[in-house]
Design a protein around this motif. Structure first.
Motif, PDB file in Angstrom:
ATOM      1  N   MET A   1       0.598  -1.142   0.104  1.00  0.00           N
ATOM      2  CA  MET A   1      -0.220   0.235  -0.529  1.00  0.00           C
ATOM      3  C   MET A   1       0.751   1.341  -0.007  1.00  0.00           C
ATOM      4  O   MET A   1       0.311   2.313  -0.476  1.00  0.00           O
ATOM      5  N   ILE A   4       2.120   1.578  -3.357  1.00  0.00           N
ATOM      6  CA  ILE A   4       1.342   2.201  -4.648  1.00  0.00           C
ATOM      7  C   ILE A   4       1.123   4.000  -4.242  1.00  0.00           C
ATOM      8  O   ILE A   4       0.957   4.492  -5.441  1.00  0.00           O
ATOM      9  N   ARG A   8       1.542   6.682  -6.525  1.00  0.00           N
ATOM     10  CA  ARG A   8       0.654   7.599  -7.074  1.00  0.00           C
ATOM     11  C   ARG A   8       1.279   9.563  -6.590  1.00  0.00           C
ATOM     12  O   ARG A   8       0.864  10.010  -7.082  1.00  0.00           O
ATOM     13  N   ALA A  12       1.285  12.107  -8.955  1.00  0.00           N
ATOM     14  CA  ALA A  12       0.719  13.230  -9.298  1.00  0.00           C
ATOM     15  C   ALA A  12       1.994  14.536  -9.456  1.00  0.00           C
ATOM     16  O   ALA A  12       1.282  15.555 -10.242  1.00  0.00           O
ATOM     17  N   ALA A 223      -8.507  13.404   2.564  1.00  0.00           N
ATOM     18  CA  ALA A 223      -6.739  12.918   1.337  1.00  0.00           C
ATOM     19  C   ALA A 223      -5.726  13.327   3.122  1.00  0.00           C
ATOM     20  O   ALA A 223      -5.996  14.238   3.560  1.00  0.00           O
ATOM     21  N   SER A 224      -4.821  12.340   3.310  1.00  0.00           N
ATOM     22  CA  SER A 224      -4.323  12.697   4.542  1.00  0.00           C
ATOM     23  C   SER A 224      -3.133  14.215   3.908  1.00  0.00           C
ATOM     24  O   SER A 224      -2.726  14.317   2.871  1.00  0.00           O
ATOM     25  N   ARG A 227      -0.490  12.757   1.754  1.00  0.00           N
ATOM     26  CA  ARG A 227      -0.982  12.791   0.221  1.00  0.00           C
ATOM     27  C   ARG A 227      -1.247  14.200  -0.595  1.00  0.00           C
ATOM     28  O   ARG A 227      -1.348  14.405  -1.740  1.00  0.00           O
TER      29      ARG A 227
END
Lengths: 307, 226
Positions: A1, A4, A8, A12, A223-224, A227
């Motif tokens: 996780m 991933i 991401r 981004a 969103a954290s 993130r």
């Protein structure tokens, strides 16, 4: 996780960089200027150190011995000197070598050579040439020589003269100049780097300010902090990487020009230095660029993440 | 589900935006909050998201005091709530697809789930053909439908729609309200704020009327009040 999420975030960051257009390139430009300042400072420091080393190289202490000084005593003194931590190198020139060198130096001075020929014996004694590791250490070497009993043969000293005392004023002044130049160089470097960092930080802060509403929205959709922050930090790193490439390319023609036209003035071929140290310079500039980009983004986004 | 306990909010010492609000919203309700601009509607719903903090009182989500949550727990709570704003608040540099995918990524959905669910929800709000358009390439109604799609993608327990029709024409307003009603019919709690009484007349559910930071009416069935 975690992988991933990391993928991401990186993706981004790249997408944001590409889509931010002019803002991204403005940030790259400013980081390029900062990195150029850092690269210029690296080269200036090299020129400064080279010049100082050259000056330092010209400074030495010579101990001239009497004509009747025993060679074994001189060799013994040479060995004692070589054991001193301050001493980098001691060269011994015998009386015959002294004469040979003297003749070479004055080969066009016919009257001096003729006078020498008139004297059947060698009027010159041997000498030791002492090089210290630092200019400031000559004084302690001179003190050692003054206190060394081996210099005395019977009731008279085997030393004719030590030129440290004659050169002391010059050495002291040189010492002050070198220390002053190093301090000034450090200060100027520090000021320039701080100014560059502030400018870079503010540019990246401005780029993030434009996205402040989006940051709030990201937080509201759950969103954290990582993130939200992550892609901006990746963008910051991209600024650093691209700016590094630009900086290294810009300095190529600059150093070629300096190498071709300023080598005599600077005392060092800046292009040769740049090329032979390209790897180290690239690493320093790249790490500075990435560090600047990431840290600036990290700090700039903080205030918008608190909601 | 949500309990406002004597909540007051004062801005700049003398501007009272919320005045001693006590309110309970139960699970599965469709609650419309109506009032003029400045009545305190937006401040009220912002507190459910902890996007604004009360001067006095507190807000509970189920039994959780929202304002005592740590950052990580607040993030988790927000993932249980879908939000729709008057000004859409879409991510401008992301396509319609990416806007929704972002909300899914935020809650830790896999790439496979994202690839299958995003096109589906975009079809649901009739934006299948606009999947790769950026928000600025879409009309107001389309942007609001996209915002609703983003709000519902993670199947939240609560949808907060803050003036969702404020920038829309009558046809788009009707469409948005119908979508929200459908969402509520499927069991999701919906809180809708609006200054337009005409919007809530067509809903026929609970209506709370606010004025100057106070609740002045709470009608369980708006059809009886018209």
């Amino acid at each position: 996780m975690v992988m991933i999420e990391l993928k991401r975030i990186i993706k981004a960051g790249f997408i944001n960089f590409a889509r931010s257009g002019v803002i991204s390139w403005a940030a790259v430009l400013v980081v390029t200027i900062t990195l150029s300042v850092i690269t210029a400072i690296i080269l200036l420091q090299a020129v400064l150190h080279f010049s100082l080393d050259q000056i330092k190289d010209k400074v030495d202490v010579t101990i001239y011995f009497n004509v009747n000084a025993e060679e074994s005593k001189i060799i013994s003194l040479k060995e004692s000197l070589e054991k001193l931590p301050e001493v980098e190198k001691v060269s011994y020139f015998s009386a015959n070598e002294s004469l040979k060198l003297f003749r070479e130096r004055h080969q066009n001075d016919y009257s001096t050579i003729a006078a020498l020929d008139e004297i059947s014996s060698n009027p010159l004694g041997g000498y030791l040439n002492v090089k210290a590791r630092e200019v400031s250490q000559y004084e302690s070497i001179a003190n050692f020589l003054n206190g060394d009993n081996t210099l005395v043969l019977g009731s008279t000293s085997i030393v004719d003269k030590i030129n440290y005392h004659q050169n002391k004023i010059v050495i002291d002044r040189l010492n002050n100049i070198i220390s002053g130049a190093q301090k000034l160089g450090f200060l100027v470097t520090l000021i320039l780097i701080i100014i560059s960092i502030i400018i870079t930080f503010n540019t990246i802060r401005l780029a993030i300010f434009i996205s402040k509403e989006e940051i709030g929205v990201m937080r509201l959709v759950g969103a954290s902090k990582m993130r939200v922050r992550g892609p901006f930090m990746v963008e910051g790193a991209i600024y650093g990487i691209i700016a590094t490439i630009f900086t290294l390319i810009i300095f190529l023609p600059v150093t070629i020009y300096l190498g071709n036209n300023m080598t005599n003035f600077l005392g060092i071929n800046v292009y040769d230095y740049y090329i032979s140290n390209l790897f180290q310079i690239s690493v320093i500039v790249l790490l500075s660029g990435i560090f600047l980009g990431i840290i600036s983004s990290f700090i700039a986004i903080r205030k918008y993440l608190n909601k | 589900m949500i309990y406002f306990n004597n909540v007051s909010k004062v801005y700049n010492k003398d501007s009272l935006v919320l005045n001693d609000i006590t309110l309970t919203i139960t699970s599965g309700e469709f609650v419309s909050i109506v009032g003029h601009s400045g009545a305190g509607k937006t401040t009220l719903v912002k507190m459910i998201l902890a996007d604004d903090v009360p001067t006095e009182g507190t807000v509970f989500f189920e039994s959780i005091n929202i304002f005592k949550l740590k950052d990580g727990d607040l993030t988790k709570l927000r993932r249980r709530i879908g939000v729709v704003f008057q000004d859409f608040k879409l991510l401008g540099n992301k396509t319609a697809y990416e806007n929704i995918a972002f909300a899914m990524e935020a809650v830790g959905k896999t790439n496979e789930e994202i690839e299958s669910d995003v096109p589906h929800v975009l079809e649901l709000v009739d934006l299948g053909s606009k999947m790769f358009n950026f928000p600025h390439q879409m009309s107001g109604g389309e942007q609001q439908r996209l915002a609703i799609a983003r709000a519902i993608i993670n199947q939240p327990e609560l949808i907060i729609a803050d003036e969702p029709t404020g920038n829309l024409d009558a046809i788009n307003t009707y469409e948005i309200v119908q979508i929200l009603k459908k969402i509520n019919d499927l069991g999701t709690t919906v809180i809708l704020t609006t200054h337009n009484r005409g919007v809530i007349d067509s809903i026929g559910k609970r209506v709370i009327t606010m004025e100057k930071g106070r609740i002045i009416r709470d009608d369980k069935d708006s059809k009886n009040t018209i």
